[in-house]
Structures are given as structure tokens and as C-alpha cells.
Design a protein around this motif. Structure first.
Motif, PDB file in Angstrom:
ATOM      1  N   PHE A 134      87.208 -46.367   9.273  1.00 23.51           N
ATOM      2  CA  PHE A 134      88.563 -46.307   9.818  1.00 23.51           C
ATOM      3  C   PHE A 134      89.621 -46.227   8.717  1.00 23.51           C
ATOM      4  CE2 PHE A 134      92.482 -48.270  11.380  1.00 23.51           C
ATOM      5  CZ  PHE A 134      92.713 -47.520  12.528  1.00 23.51           C
ATOM      6  N   ASP A 135      89.536 -47.095   7.726  1.00 18.56           N
ATOM      7  CA  ASP A 135      90.555 -47.116   6.671  1.00 18.56           C
ATOM      8  C   ASP A 135      90.541 -45.839   5.844  1.00 18.56           C
ATOM      9  OD1 ASP A 135      91.467 -49.618   7.431  1.00 18.56           O
ATOM     10  OD2 ASP A 135      90.098 -50.688   6.104  1.00 18.56           O
ATOM     11  N   ARG A 136      89.348 -45.341   5.510  1.00 16.34           N
ATOM     12  CA  ARG A 136      89.274 -44.089   4.752  1.00 16.34           C
ATOM     13  C   ARG A 136      89.796 -42.923   5.583  1.00 16.34           C
ATOM     14  NH1 ARG A 136      84.018 -46.027   2.869  1.00 16.34           N
ATOM     15  NH2 ARG A 136      82.990 -44.633   4.352  1.00 16.34           N
ATOM     16  N   ARG A 137      89.493 -42.947   6.865  1.00 14.44           N
ATOM     17  CA  ARG A 137      89.963 -41.875   7.745  1.00 14.44           C
ATOM     18  C   ARG A 137      91.494 -41.869   7.822  1.00 14.44           C
ATOM     19  NH1 ARG A 137      86.839 -42.988  11.509  1.00 14.44           N
ATOM     20  NH2 ARG A 137      88.149 -44.178  12.940  1.00 14.44           N
ATOM     21  N   LYS A 139      93.530 -42.911   5.587  1.00 13.02           N
ATOM     22  CA  LYS A 139      94.050 -42.462   4.300  1.00 13.02           C
ATOM     23  C   LYS A 139      93.938 -40.950   4.148  1.00 13.02           C
ATOM     24  CE  LYS A 139      93.705 -43.353  -0.672  1.00 13.02           C
ATOM     25  NZ  LYS A 139      93.004 -44.129  -1.735  1.00 13.02           N
ATOM     26  N   ILE A 140      92.814 -40.399   4.554  1.00  7.34           N
ATOM     27  CA  ILE A 140      92.607 -38.956   4.444  1.00  7.34           C
ATOM     28  C   ILE A 140      93.603 -38.195   5.320  1.00  7.34           C
ATOM     29  CG2 ILE A 140      91.028 -37.048   4.981  1.00  7.34           C
ATOM     30  CD1 ILE A 140      88.720 -38.983   4.291  1.00  7.34           C
ATOM     31  N   MET A 141      93.763 -38.654   6.559  1.00  6.93           N
ATOM     32  CA  MET A 141      94.559 -37.910   7.530  1.00  6.93           C
ATOM     33  C   MET A 141      96.047 -38.231   7.458  1.00  6.93           C
ATOM     34  SD  MET A 141      91.823 -37.941  10.699  1.00  6.93           S
ATOM     35  CE  MET A 141      92.544 -36.575  11.595  1.00  6.93           C
ATOM     36  N   GLY A 142      96.387 -39.303   6.748  1.00  8.39           N
ATOM     37  CA  GLY A 142      97.797 -39.623   6.554  1.00  8.39           C
ATOM     38  C   GLY A 142      98.531 -39.973   7.832  1.00  8.39           C
ATOM     39  N   ALA A 143      97.811 -40.513   8.808  1.00  6.34           N
ATOM     40  CA  ALA A 143      98.414 -40.852  10.101  1.00  6.34           C
ATOM     41  C   ALA A 143      97.513 -41.844  10.814  1.00  6.34           C
ATOM     42  CB  ALA A 143      98.588 -39.600  10.948  1.00  6.34           C
ATOM     43  N   ASN A 144      98.025 -42.445  11.866  1.00  8.38           N
ATOM     44  CA  ASN A 144      97.200 -43.323  12.685  1.00  8.38           C
ATOM     45  C   ASN A 144      96.164 -42.483  13.417  1.00  8.38           C
ATOM     46  OD1 ASN A 144      98.596 -45.701  12.026  1.00  8.38           O
ATOM     47  ND2 ASN A 144     100.147 -45.297  13.595  1.00  8.38           N
ATOM     48  N   THR A 145      94.908 -42.887  13.331  1.00  6.82           N
ATOM     49  CA  THR A 145      93.857 -42.156  14.045  1.00  6.82           C
ATOM     50  C   THR A 145      93.302 -43.068  15.140  1.00  6.82           C
ATOM     51  OG1 THR A 145      92.189 -42.812  12.393  1.00  6.82           O
ATOM     52  CG2 THR A 145      93.345 -40.727  12.039  1.00  6.82           C
TER      53      THR A 145
END
Length: 259
Positions: A134-137, A139-145
Motif C-alpha cells: 500500500f505505501d509503495r503504491r 508513493k508510485i502513483m502520487g495519490a490516494n489509492t
């Protein structure tokens, strides 16, 4: 793990239907990131012409080749009103009868809000997740996922509508302990209800070396190879994971684009 070089492309022609608009995410490898403002102002021009152009292309291709229609964007679901309008028009045009498969590529932003409108229009959904953590995702996407539970809700809802869903990931930098990361990613996708994991290298990056090699992929790759990666308990269909043996089956398809 079984690795199969893909040699039969079925002569499928993919038509990309790019929905004008921005994106809620800021993925560092996205090739559309510089076009947010330009595309957001072009919907009226797009809307007045897209269906005529699409049907013209389909007619010209005719029965010479099977056609796959890929609905994409930036983020196609970003503007709900516009996207629902397009889905209704594609439904009225009976687009599914004119092509082999209709795919939607999205990061899931408004997916649950448009799910009902996808029925009878879309066969297959690709959700960009990029990492199982979750945290890496984030950071990669630059938004709440989304959480794993929320992704499962998406895949389950779409399954009830007869739509299959895959996760997709772009590898844009070396991944430490790739085998462990890969195995955990596959397990996460299975638990989240995805029928496939599609991975590719960042083909738009400026690095000249193959990121797949620096990530220590467990096989030797030559330039321009396309591979199917299949987990032993599954059967891979010719159309990138369309064929599923049972409800519990999970398959992983990897289309690798090298520099």
C-alpha cells in the motif's frame, strides 16, 4: 513457473480510444503526464467525432483482422458525466458485436461508480496498481489509492457483471529481491480477485539499459521478445489471460517491451 515465448499474435489489431481529460495520479513513468491541460479542453471536439471515426476504422479493417478496442486515457473515469456518456453511446452502437474484445484501462478512481454502465460494453478491465504494498503504491502513483479489500470489491462487482479484471504494473526501476517481491505480488493479486497480473518495463523511460535485467528477472530475455508467464495451476488463453479454468484459477501474463 513456466515461461513461454509468445510467437502467435493472432493478428489482432488494437484500437486505442483515448478519453480526453486529466488524471488523479502522477505516476513518474506516465507518458501522458504533460498533456493534462491540453486534453482536458478537447472533450467537445473529441465527442463530436470519436464514434464516427471509430466505426470508420472498424469498417475499414472489416474481417481482415480481429479487433481489440482499448478504452484508456489519462484516467478515463475521471470525469464521470463524460465517461458515462461515452459508455452509453458505445452501448447504443453495439460496439461489442463489432470487435473481438473491449478493454478498459484505469487506475480504479471512479470504477465502482461506473461499473453498472460497463455491462454490455466492456469485456475486460485492467487496473493499474504498480505494487502490492500500500505505501509503495501510494508513493508510485502520487495519490490516494485503494486497499486490498477495496480492490477485491471492484473485481467481485465486475465479475458479477461478467467482466474479468487484471492488475497491471510498470517496472521503472530496479526491484530489490525481485523473486520475493514477484511471488508476494502474485499472491496479493490472487487474494484481491484479479485473474491476471500484467507487467511491463517502462518503455518511455530514458535509460538505455533494460530495467528487466537490472531487476534480476529469472530468465534470459532478448530484445523484442514477448513472453507469457504462467503459474502452474492455470491455463493461459491466446488473449492474455482470458481463459480461466475455474473460479479459483489465477493466471499471470507478462508482456515485456524492451528498449
Amino acid at each position: 513457473m513456466k515461461y513461454i515465448e509468445r510467437k502467435d499474435y493472432n493478428k489482432v489489431i488494437t484500437i486505442k480510444l483515448v478519453i480526453p481529460g486529466g488524471c488523479n495520479c502522477k505516476c513518474p513513468f506516465c507518458y501522458m503526464k504533460d498533456y493534462d491541460a491540453v486534453m482536458a479542453n478537447n472533450f467537445d471536439a473529441f465527442h463530436s467525432n470519436y464514434l464516427t471515426s471509430l466505426l470508420y476504422l472498424i469498417e475499414k479493417i472489416g474481417d481482415k483482422n480481429p479487433i481489440s478496442l482499448d478504452i484508456t486515457g489519462n484516467e478515463p473515469t475521471l470525469n464521470l458525466t463524460q465517461f458515462i456518456t461515452i459508455l452509453r453511446e458505445l452501448d447504443e452502437a453495439d460496439i461489442k458485436s463489432k470487435v473481438q474484445r473491449v478493454t478498459l484501462t484505469t487506475n480504479g478512481f471512479n470504477l465502482m461508480k461506473v461499473a453498472h454502465y460497463l455491462k454490455d460494453v466492456v469485456d475486460y478491465v485492467n487496473i493499474s496498481v504498480h505494487d502490492y504494498d500500500f505505501d509503495r503504491r501510494q508513493k508510485i502513483m502520487g495519490a490516494n489509492t485503494f486497499t486490498r479489500e477495496q480492490y477485491y470489491s471492484m473485481t467481485h462487482t465486475l465479475k458479477q457483471l461478467g467482466i474479468t479484471t487484471s492488475a497491471s504494473a510498470v517496472i521503472y526501476k530496479p526491484v530489490p529481491d525481485f523473486k520475493k517481491w514477484f511471488d508476494e505480488f502474485v499472491s496479493w493479486c490472487e487474494d484481491s480477485g484479479f485473474i491476471a497480473l500484467r507487467m511491463r518495463c517502462d518503455v518511455f523511460g530514458r535509460k538505455k539499459n533494460c530495467l528487466m535485467t537490472t531487476c534480476s528477472w529469472p530468465w534470459t530475455i532478448r530484445s523484442t521478445q514477448f513472453l507469457h508467464m504462467s503459474i502452474p495451476w492455470t491455463h493461459i488463453g491466446a488473449g492474455c489471460g482470458r481463459t480461466i479454468n475455474s473460479e479459483s484459477s489465477f493466471c499471470m501474463v507478462c508482456v515485456i517491451h524492451l528498449f
